[in-house]
Design an enzyme around this catalytic site. Structure first.
Site, PDB file in Angstrom:
ATOM      1  N   LYS A   1       0.862  -1.177   0.000  1.00  0.00           N
ATOM      2  CA  LYS A   1       0.000   0.000   0.000  1.00  0.00           C
ATOM      3  C   LYS A   1       0.896   1.225   0.000  1.00  0.00           C
ATOM      4  O   LYS A   1       1.709   1.416   0.913  1.00  0.00           O
ATOM      5  CB  LYS A   1      -0.913  -0.002   1.220  1.00  0.00           C
ATOM      6  CG  LYS A   1      -1.781   1.248   1.301  1.00  0.00           C
ATOM      7  CD  LYS A   1      -2.796   1.161   2.420  1.00  0.00           C
ATOM      8  CE  LYS A   1      -3.615   2.440   2.506  1.00  0.00           C
ATOM      9  NZ  LYS A   1      -4.645   2.365   3.540  1.00  0.00           N
TER      10      LYS A   1
ATOM     11  N   LYS B   1      -2.174  -1.555  -3.837  1.00  0.00           N
ATOM     12  CA  LYS B   1      -3.010  -0.353  -3.813  1.00  0.00           C
ATOM     13  C   LYS B   1      -2.144   0.883  -3.933  1.00  0.00           C
ATOM     14  O   LYS B   1      -1.126   0.963  -3.243  1.00  0.00           O
ATOM     15  CB  LYS B   1      -3.763  -0.353  -2.482  1.00  0.00           C
ATOM     16  CG  LYS B   1      -4.618   0.844  -2.218  1.00  0.00           C
ATOM     17  CD  LYS B   1      -5.220   0.724  -0.833  1.00  0.00           C
ATOM     18  CE  LYS B   1      -5.998   1.967  -0.511  1.00  0.00           C
ATOM     19  NZ  LYS B   1      -6.599   1.915   0.782  1.00  0.00           N
TER      20      LYS B   1
END
Ligand code: PBG
Length: 426
Positions: free
Chosen positions: A294, A347
């Protein structure tokens, strides 16, 4: 359509039913496509009998033997001539064709050929639908995310889930807008068994027991500092103390009935700690989807507006990854695998296709991609301004995430894209 059954005495079933009913709620008549299995190794299956379902072959008068005799005698029936060569526009240069062994365009020449050689596909089963919930009864539009709302957990949410299930999206992930009054520096509301998320999970599971519910594990919606972890007075995000809170949060979500808990906080060691905490409480069957890679991304802006979860100071760069880094994703992936993650998530999505491909190639685990709020909003905005075709860009972006190696995609387009896919099938 006449269905041809191979009435074969073979050991495997002769009919493959492509059962798109595995998407919840699709009409069975359009989705039960019957495909006769190919008669492979025919020599081993002498009892193979082909039977047309619409009865016997039609009699047109002449026997096969008579037709064959005609042809053998030179009385060949007529068929249409080869069509003339299509004419090029006047002025087209007359040239010697290039001497090419390989012309890849042959495999792209028609819709049928293109469909035959398509390498990647996408279905509503690949989507996880992120949904914002709040305590209110009305659905509140989210300014920066056209088409998205903070849904009333007892009203709008249930309707949205019903709509998603009707087009085959049976997986959701919940994001709560927590009342300001319930936030504190240690995010304790995150593990309130009667908090918004656990209450909502119980309601959803009561109404839709087979719905797969993913939850977000992080403190930011509950933290008065807007950070994913506990902030020390000098601004340091405390790792192990935060992990302690996250374990309590994950267990509380599991107790309410969550199927997959998804730590998005990027603290070190949280996957292993959450696994142990879940197991200790008897939640061996609850999965962990780890936000493995992330990045500290500006593409999350609209989401933070949706939840009013902007960090009150500083940024998230001491826990979320540097967008410039590639190899570091492997370090995170190895840890998460070793600690027992069931799914690895990357992400944002589209700007990070190389990371999705990296994890796909290096790990046997399922890979998830999160097409985040900023990606969604840009496509929506471009569509509204008529700069791009929103629907086509939406489908292309999702297909690209699949091509890069994502098994599942968390996307705010889940309902819209699944509706599009279902209409394509009709
Ligand atoms: C918080 C969280 C964020 C998103 C999902 N979980 C925001 C953040 O890390 O600041 C972003 C999702 C999106 O932008 O769509 N742990």
């Amino acid at each position: 359509m006449a269905t041809t059954l191979f009435n074969a005495s073979c050991s495997f079933p002769s009919i493959k039913v492509i059962d798109c009913k595995s998407y919840v709620g699709l009409r069975s008549n359009v989705n039960q496509v019957r495909v006769a299995s190919l008669p492979v190794a025919t020599s081993q299956r002498r009892s193979l009998v082909v039977r047309a379902s619409n009865g016997h072959a039609k009699k047109l008068g002449r026997s096969d033997a008579e037709c064959e005799a005609d042809v053998a005698a030179g009385n060949v029936p007529e068929a249409p001539p080869v069509p003339p060569k299509p004419v090029a526009p006047a002025g087209t240069p007359v040239i010697q064709p290039l001497n090419l062994n390989r012309r890849p365009r042959r495999n792209r020449a028609s819709p049928t050929v293109r469909a035959a050689f398509q390498e990647t596909d996408i279905s509503p089963a690949n989507f996880v639908y992120p949904l914002f919930i709040h305590e209110g009864e009305e659905d509140t539009p989210i300014g920066a995310m056209p088409g998205c709302y903070r849904l009333g957990w007892r009203h709008g949410l249930l309707q949205e889930v019903a709509k998603a299930r009707a087009v085959g999206v049976n997986s959701i992930v919940l994001f709560p807008k927590v009342p300001e009054a319930l936030k504190n520096p240690t995010g304790d509301e995150a593990y309130n068994d009667n908090g918004l998320v656990p209450r909502t999970i119980r309601l959803l599971k009561d109404k839709y027991p087979d719905l797969i519910i993913y939850t977000d594990v992080a403190l930011d919606p509950y933290s008065s500092d807007g950070h994913d972890g506990i902030v020390r007075e000098d601004g340091v995000i405390m790792n192990d103390e935060t992990v302690h809170q996250l374990c309590k949060q994950a267990v509380s979500q599991a107790r309410a009935g969550a199927d997959v808990v998804s730590p998005s906080d990027m603290m070190d060691g949280r996957v292993g700690a959450i696994r142990a905490a879940l197991d200790a409480e008897g939640f061996q069957n609850v999965s962990i989807m780890s936000y493995t890679a992330k990045y500290a991304s500006s593409f999350y802006g609209p989401f933070r507006e949706a939840l009013d979860s902007n960090p009150r100071f500083g940024d998230k760069k001491t826990y979320q990854m540097n967008p410039a880094n590639y190899r570091e994703a492997l370090i995170e992936a190895r840890e998460d695998e070793a600690e027992g993650a069931d799914i690895l998530l990357v992400k944002p999505g589209l700007p990070y296709l190389d990371i999705i491909r990296l994890l796909r190639d290096k790990s046997p685990l399922p890979i998830a991609a999160y097409q985040v709020s900023g990606e969604y909003s840009m496509i929506k905005a471009g569509g509204v301004l008529k700069m791009i075709d929103e629907e086509k860009v939406m489908m292309e972006s999702l297909m690209c995430l699949r091509r890069a190696g994502a098994d599942i995609i968390l996307t705010y387009f889940a309902l819209q894209a699944a509706t599009y896919l279902c209409n394509q099938r009709r």
